[in-house]
Design an enzyme around this catalytic site. Sequence first.
Site, PDB file in Angstrom:
ATOM      1  N   ARG A  68       0.958  -1.223   0.354  1.00  0.00           N
ATOM      2  CA  ARG A  68       0.093  -0.079  -0.252  1.00  0.00           C
ATOM      3  C   ARG A  68       1.094   1.154  -0.014  1.00  0.00           C
ATOM      4  O   ARG A  68       0.716   2.521  -0.599  1.00  0.00           O
ATOM      5  CB  ARG A  68      -0.999   0.542   1.505  1.00  0.00           C
ATOM      6  CG  ARG A  68      -1.737  -1.115   1.229  1.00  0.00           C
ATOM      7  CD  ARG A  68      -2.983  -1.214   2.583  1.00  0.00           C
ATOM      8  NE  ARG A  68      -3.371   0.562   2.868  1.00  0.00           N
ATOM      9  CZ  ARG A  68      -3.780   0.565   3.696  1.00  0.00           C
ATOM     10  NH1 ARG A  68      -2.662   0.325   4.976  1.00  0.00           N
ATOM     11  NH2 ARG A  68      -3.889   1.842   4.547  1.00  0.00           N
ATOM     12  N   MET A  93     -11.884   5.024  -2.819  1.00  0.00           N
ATOM     13  CA  MET A  93     -12.712   3.791  -2.139  1.00  0.00           C
ATOM     14  C   MET A  93     -11.156   3.339  -1.660  1.00  0.00           C
ATOM     15  O   MET A  93     -10.725   2.363  -1.755  1.00  0.00           O
ATOM     16  CB  MET A  93     -13.361   2.800  -2.846  1.00  0.00           C
ATOM     17  CG  MET A  93     -14.800   3.161  -3.281  1.00  0.00           C
ATOM     18  SD  MET A  93     -15.132   3.621  -1.618  1.00  0.00           S
ATOM     19  CE  MET A  93     -16.227   2.591  -1.389  1.00  0.00           C
ATOM     20  N   ARG A  94      -9.892   3.961  -1.370  1.00  0.00           N
ATOM     21  CA  ARG A  94      -8.728   3.599  -0.241  1.00  0.00           C
ATOM     22  C   ARG A  94      -8.755   4.433   1.131  1.00  0.00           C
ATOM     23  O   ARG A  94      -8.964   5.401   0.705  1.00  0.00           O
ATOM     24  CB  ARG A  94      -7.967   3.657  -1.633  1.00  0.00           C
ATOM     25  CG  ARG A  94      -7.601   2.729  -2.723  1.00  0.00           C
ATOM     26  CD  ARG A  94      -6.347   2.740  -3.819  1.00  0.00           C
ATOM     27  NE  ARG A  94      -5.113   2.164  -2.922  1.00  0.00           N
ATOM     28  CZ  ARG A  94      -4.990   1.290  -2.828  1.00  0.00           C
ATOM     29  NH1 ARG A  94      -5.152   0.046  -3.457  1.00  0.00           N
ATOM     30  NH2 ARG A  94      -3.933   0.402  -2.387  1.00  0.00           N
ATOM     31  N   HIS A 112     -18.443  12.038   3.900  1.00  0.00           N
ATOM     32  CA  HIS A 112     -18.794  11.255   3.904  1.00  0.00           C
ATOM     33  C   HIS A 112     -20.473  11.327   3.954  1.00  0.00           C
ATOM     34  O   HIS A 112     -21.011  12.357   4.603  1.00  0.00           O
ATOM     35  CB  HIS A 112     -17.734  11.107   5.841  1.00  0.00           C
ATOM     36  CG  HIS A 112     -18.588   9.374   6.367  1.00  0.00           C
ATOM     37  ND1 HIS A 112     -18.165   8.460   5.202  1.00  0.00           N
ATOM     38  CD2 HIS A 112     -19.713   9.559   7.427  1.00  0.00           C
ATOM     39  CE1 HIS A 112     -18.722   7.348   5.871  1.00  0.00           C
ATOM     40  NE2 HIS A 112     -19.939   7.560   6.955  1.00  0.00           N
ATOM     41  N   ASP A 148     -12.787   7.507   8.689  1.00  0.00           N
ATOM     42  CA  ASP A 148     -13.064   8.525   8.490  1.00  0.00           C
ATOM     43  C   ASP A 148     -13.770   9.890   9.847  1.00  0.00           C
ATOM     44  O   ASP A 148     -14.503  10.036  10.573  1.00  0.00           O
ATOM     45  CB  ASP A 148     -14.901   8.288   8.209  1.00  0.00           C
ATOM     46  CG  ASP A 148     -15.224   8.078   7.074  1.00  0.00           C
ATOM     47  OD1 ASP A 148     -14.772   8.335   6.171  1.00  0.00           O
ATOM     48  OD2 ASP A 148     -15.879   6.621   7.274  1.00  0.00           O
ATOM     49  N   LYS A 175     -27.090  15.026  -2.724  1.00  0.00           N
ATOM     50  CA  LYS A 175     -27.544  16.841  -3.124  1.00  0.00           C
ATOM     51  C   LYS A 175     -26.505  17.468  -2.283  1.00  0.00           C
ATOM     52  O   LYS A 175     -26.128  18.703  -2.258  1.00  0.00           O
ATOM     53  CB  LYS A 175     -28.919  17.100  -3.111  1.00  0.00           C
ATOM     54  CG  LYS A 175     -29.825  17.868  -4.131  1.00  0.00           C
ATOM     55  CD  LYS A 175     -30.952  17.904  -3.596  1.00  0.00           C
ATOM     56  CE  LYS A 175     -31.465  19.264  -4.170  1.00  0.00           C
ATOM     57  NZ  LYS A 175     -32.798  19.622  -4.123  1.00  0.00           N
TER      58      LYS A 175
END
Length: 221
Positions: A68, A93-94, A112, A148, A175
Amino acid sequence: MSNIVNLGVLVSGSGSNLQSIIDNIEKGTLPAKIRIIISNTPGAFAIERARKHGIPAVIIEPRGFYSREEYDRKVVDTLKSHDVELVVLAGFMRVLTPLFLRAFPMRIMNIHPAILPSFPGTHGQKKAFDYGVKFSGCTVHFADEGVDTGPIIIQGIVPVYDTDTEETLSQRILKEEHRIYPKAIKLYAEGKLQVEGRKVRVKDHPQPEDSPRHNPPVVDF
Ligand code: GRF
């Protein structure tokens, strides 16, 4: 006066948040320039959006990298070679390694689709919907080593209606994402974000009204 901030946007999927950033830049409401868009997946629709707007985009697939860290080093090198100041994660998405975070300290933003710290990780909208919350929303925060968990910059709240499905709630949240992400980037560009530990203070900015919201509405008390 705002400086034009050089952005690097990292994507994996549809790129609707990328689109809202592009639209705000083109409208002149966001003093930024997207120097490079990086996708980790070849099929991401976000790449099409980049091409349509003439923005440089590259695909860096994880396969072929031994670790990674090695992957992140390549991404960091690509961002630096495009003179990127602020990294914008838009559905990327990592989870970033410390190597990446150290390269851009408090200069990586993420969005998020829930009111953090509730419902972190994937499928934040579904987790909130299944839990039965009356309000949900979205959070823009600086990235740190957790998932997050970094200091919160701005949150947007939407109600959950009895008639909602996970899908309708997700659309309402999305939105709102499209409104708050460009706003957070603008605050950064204006030099208004001050990080003190976990707190992000916004300089010279009005505070929200003290107007509690209820769902269902409290009208007869
Ligand atoms: C958004 O819901 C965002 O909150 C999450 O990933 C999704 C990306 O959507 N991190 P899009 O690719 O911007 O349309």
